[in-house]
Scaffold this active site. Structure first.
Site, mmCIF file in Angstrom:
data_model
loop_
_atom_site.group_PDB
_atom_site.id
_atom_site.type_symbol
_atom_site.label_atom_id
_atom_site.label_comp_id
_atom_site.label_asym_id
_atom_site.label_seq_id
_atom_site.Cartn_x
_atom_site.Cartn_y
_atom_site.Cartn_z
ATOM 1 N N GLY A 143 0.796 -1.149 -0.153
ATOM 2 C CA GLY A 143 -0.046 0.119 -0.055
ATOM 3 C C GLY A 143 0.834 1.335 -0.049
ATOM 4 O O GLY A 143 0.324 2.299 0.311
ATOM 5 N N TYR A 147 5.391 6.149 -1.105
ATOM 6 C CA TYR A 147 6.087 6.405 0.246
ATOM 7 C C TYR A 147 7.631 5.423 0.141
ATOM 8 O O TYR A 147 8.562 5.938 0.198
ATOM 9 C CB TYR A 147 5.270 6.019 1.177
ATOM 10 C CG TYR A 147 6.095 6.417 2.567
ATOM 11 C CD1 TYR A 147 5.750 7.890 3.102
ATOM 12 C CD2 TYR A 147 6.695 5.592 3.493
ATOM 13 C CE1 TYR A 147 6.353 8.156 4.273
ATOM 14 C CE2 TYR A 147 6.816 5.988 4.677
ATOM 15 C CZ TYR A 147 6.936 7.255 5.088
ATOM 16 O OH TYR A 147 7.298 7.633 6.405
ATOM 17 N N TYR A 179 8.092 1.849 13.097
ATOM 18 C CA TYR A 179 6.882 2.445 13.088
ATOM 19 C C TYR A 179 6.752 3.171 14.727
ATOM 20 O O TYR A 179 7.007 2.616 15.595
ATOM 21 C CB TYR A 179 5.610 1.410 13.447
ATOM 22 C CG TYR A 179 5.313 1.011 11.642
ATOM 23 C CD1 TYR A 179 6.090 0.328 11.144
ATOM 24 C CD2 TYR A 179 4.282 1.646 11.273
ATOM 25 C CE1 TYR A 179 5.892 -0.023 9.856
ATOM 26 C CE2 TYR A 179 3.553 1.406 10.086
ATOM 27 C CZ TYR A 179 4.430 0.547 9.382
ATOM 28 O OH TYR A 179 4.254 0.117 7.909
HETATM 29 N N1 CAA Z 1 0.555 -7.832 3.053
HETATM 30 C C1 CAA Z 1 -0.408 -8.604 2.176
HETATM 31 N N2 CAA Z 1 -1.610 -8.371 1.919
HETATM 32 C C2 CAA Z 1 -2.096 -7.327 2.548
HETATM 33 C C3 CAA Z 1 -1.259 -6.528 3.532
HETATM 34 C C4 CAA Z 1 -0.109 -6.832 3.535
HETATM 35 N N3 CAA Z 1 0.743 -6.080 4.151
HETATM 36 N N4 CAA Z 1 -2.176 -5.525 3.814
HETATM 37 C C5 CAA Z 1 -3.439 -5.711 3.288
HETATM 38 N N5 CAA Z 1 -3.456 -6.777 2.611
HETATM 39 C C6 CAA Z 1 -4.500 -7.515 1.924
HETATM 40 C C7 CAA Z 1 -5.565 -7.523 2.901
HETATM 41 O O1 CAA Z 1 -5.608 -8.763 3.458
HETATM 42 C C8 CAA Z 1 -7.012 -7.497 1.704
HETATM 43 O O2 CAA Z 1 -7.040 -8.694 1.219
HETATM 44 P P1 CAA Z 1 -8.426 -9.465 0.927
HETATM 45 O O3 CAA Z 1 -9.149 -8.463 -0.124
HETATM 46 O O4 CAA Z 1 -8.148 -10.700 0.149
HETATM 47 O O5 CAA Z 1 -9.040 -9.517 2.239
HETATM 48 C C9 CAA Z 1 -6.489 -6.395 0.783
HETATM 49 O O6 CAA Z 1 -5.078 -6.572 0.926
HETATM 50 C C10 CAA Z 1 -7.011 -5.171 0.899
HETATM 51 O O7 CAA Z 1 -6.619 -4.699 2.100
HETATM 52 P P2 CAA Z 1 -7.156 -3.416 2.779
HETATM 53 O O8 CAA Z 1 -8.773 -3.985 3.091
HETATM 54 O O9 CAA Z 1 -6.524 -2.910 3.925
HETATM 55 O O10 CAA Z 1 -7.300 -2.370 1.426
HETATM 56 P P3 CAA Z 1 -7.547 -0.950 1.526
HETATM 57 O O11 CAA Z 1 -7.591 -0.483 0.074
HETATM 58 O O12 CAA Z 1 -8.870 -0.656 2.304
HETATM 59 O O13 CAA Z 1 -6.532 -0.413 2.348
HETATM 60 C C11 CAA Z 1 -4.280 0.192 2.622
HETATM 61 C C12 CAA Z 1 -5.171 -0.653 1.758
HETATM 62 C C13 CAA Z 1 -4.446 1.768 2.414
HETATM 63 C C14 CAA Z 1 -2.966 -0.046 2.042
HETATM 64 C C15 CAA Z 1 -4.063 -0.268 4.052
HETATM 65 O O14 CAA Z 1 -3.976 -1.603 4.134
HETATM 66 C C16 CAA Z 1 -3.304 0.489 4.774
HETATM 67 O O15 CAA Z 1 -3.301 1.575 5.228
HETATM 68 N N6 CAA Z 1 -2.270 -0.212 5.296
HETATM 69 C C17 CAA Z 1 -1.065 0.236 5.818
HETATM 70 C C18 CAA Z 1 -0.184 0.952 5.111
HETATM 71 C C19 CAA Z 1 1.117 1.230 6.145
HETATM 72 O O16 CAA Z 1 1.851 0.434 6.697
HETATM 73 N N7 CAA Z 1 1.493 2.381 6.167
HETATM 74 C C20 CAA Z 1 2.483 2.995 6.852
HETATM 75 C C21 CAA Z 1 2.069 4.411 7.444
HETATM 76 S S1 CAA Z 1 3.067 5.321 8.538
HETATM 77 C C22 CAA Z 1 4.710 5.393 7.846
HETATM 78 O O17 CAA Z 1 4.782 5.020 6.697
HETATM 79 C C23 CAA Z 1 5.771 6.002 8.595
HETATM 80 C C24 CAA Z 1 7.164 4.959 8.316
HETATM 81 O O18 CAA Z 1 7.887 5.388 7.870
HETATM 82 C C25 CAA Z 1 7.208 3.825 8.988
#
Ligand code: CAA
Length: 240
Positions: A143, A147, A179
Site C-alpha cells: 500500500g 512512500y 513505526y
Molecule cells: N500484505 C499482504 N496483503 C495485505 C497486506 C499486507 N501487508 N495488507 C493488506 N493486505 C490485503 C488484505 O488482507 C486484503 O485482502 P483481501 O481483499 O483478500 O481481504 C487486501 O490487501 C486489501 O486490504 P485493505 O482492506 O486494507 O485495503 P484498502 O484498500 O482498504 O487499504 C491500505 C489498503 C491503504 C494499504 C491499508 O491496508 C493500509 O493503510 N495499510 C497500512 C500501510 C502502512 O503501513 N502505512 C504506513 C504508514 S506510517 C509510515 O509510513 C511511517 C513509516 O515510515 C514507518
C-alpha cells in the site's frame, strides 16, 4: 555564536522531538512547517523555538525560507530533512497525484533543502545533513509504492551526497525509523497496525525522542567520521 539548525516538519511528531533535542544540545533551531498554523504557534509558545512556514516540495520556497533563517539566525550548518507525508493505497487505487505529491515532498524536499544549504556548509568546511528515511524504504510496504519509493530514494540520495560532502567536512546520514507513535502511524487502520506491531521484536511502537536521540548524535561534533550511513531505529522489525 551557536550553530544554526533547520528541522523540516519540525513543529510536531518526530520533528518536534528533533527540534527539542538539537536545542538542548545548544544549537539555535529553526523549525520549518507547512500547514498546521495552530500547532506551530503552540510549539513556539511552548519552546521558544522560531517556526518558519514553507513547503519543502517547492524549490524556490526552500531557497527563500533558508535565506530568511540565515538572515535571522546566522549561517545554516545543520539540516534535518524530516518533513514527509503519506498517501497510502494499493497501486490499483493510487492516483498519479498521490504518487507525485509524496515524491515531490518527501524526496524532492531533500534535494531542495540541500540546494539551499549545502553550498554554504561546503564553503565553511562544516555541515551536518540528516535525512529521515523509513523502514518502509528499506523493506517496502503493502500500500505504499509512493512512500517506499521516495524513502528508498532518500537512502540513495544520502549515500551520493555524502560522497560529495566528505572532503569538505559535511556529513550526510540517514535515519530509518520503524513505526513510531505519531499522528502518521495513528492514521494506519487499527487492525493493520496491530499486525505490524506484532512483528516488532521489541513489542511496541517507537517514541519520537528515540529517533531524536539518533539525529542528535549524527548532528554532533563527535560524529565527524560518520557519513553515508543509515541508522535503523525500528525495534528490530527489519535488520538491514
Ligand atoms: N500484505 C499482504 N496483503 C495485505 C497486506 C499486507 N501487508 N495488507 C493488506 N493486505 C490485503 C488484505 O488482507 C486484503 O485482502 P483481501 O481483499 O483478500 O481481504 C487486501 O490487501 C486489501 O486490504 P485493505 O482492506 O486494507 O485495503 P484498502 O484498500 O482498504 O487499504 C491500505 C489498503 C491503504 C494499504 C491499508 O491496508 C493500509 O493503510 N495499510 C497500512 C500501510 C502502512 O503501513 N502505512 C504506513 C504508514 S506510517 C509510515 O509510513 C511511517 C513509516 O515510515 C514507518
Amino acid at each position: 555564536m551557536s550553530r544554526v539548525a533547520i528541522v523540516t516538519g519540525g513543529t510536531r511528531g518526530i520533528g518536534e522531538a528533533i527540534s527539542l533535542a538539537l536545542r538542548d544540545m545548544g544549537y539555535t533551531v529553526a523549525a520549518n512547517y507547512a500547514g498546521n498554523e495552530e500547532k506551530a504557534k503552540a510549539f513556539t509558545d511552548k519552546t521558544g523555538i522560531r517556526a518558519y512556514k514553507w513547503d519543502v516540495g517547492d524549490h524556490q520556497a526552500c531557497l527563500d525560507g533558508c535565506a530568511q533563517v540565515a538572515a535571522d539566525l546566522g549561517p545554516v550548518d545543520i539540516v534535518v530533512n524530516n518533513a514527509g507525508i503519506t498517501r497510502d493505497g494499493v497501486l490499483m487505487k493510487m492516483s498519479f497525484e498521490d504518487w507525485n505529491e509524496v515524491m515531490r515532498i518527501n524526496l524532492g524536499g531533500c534535494f531542495n533543502m540541500a540546494k539551499a544549504t549545502f553550498p554554504g556548509m561546503r564553503e565553511r568546511g562544516w555541515g551536518r545533513i540528516v535525512n529521515i528515511g523509513s523502514i518502509n524504504g528499506q523493506a517496502g510496504q503493502y500500500g505504499q509504492v509512493n512512500y517506499a519509493a521516495a524513502k528508498s530514494g532518500i537512502h540513495g540520495f544520502t549515500k551520493a551526497l555524502a560522497q560529495e560532502g566528505a572532503k569538505f567536512g559535511v556529513t550526510v546520514n540517514a535515519i530509518a525509523p520503524g513505526y513510531i507513535d505519531t499522528d502518521m502511524v495513528a492514521a494506519v487502520p487499527a487492525p493493520v497496525l496491530e499486525k505490524i506491531v506484532a512483528r516488532v521484536p521489541v513489542g511496541r511502537l517507537g517514541h519520537a525522542d528515540e529517533i531524536a536521540r539518533g539525529v542528535a548524535f549524527l548532528c554532533s561534533e563527535d560524529a565527524g567520521f560518520v557519513t553515508g550511513s543509515t541508522m535503523s531505529i525500528n525495534g528490530g522489525q527489519h535488520m538491514y
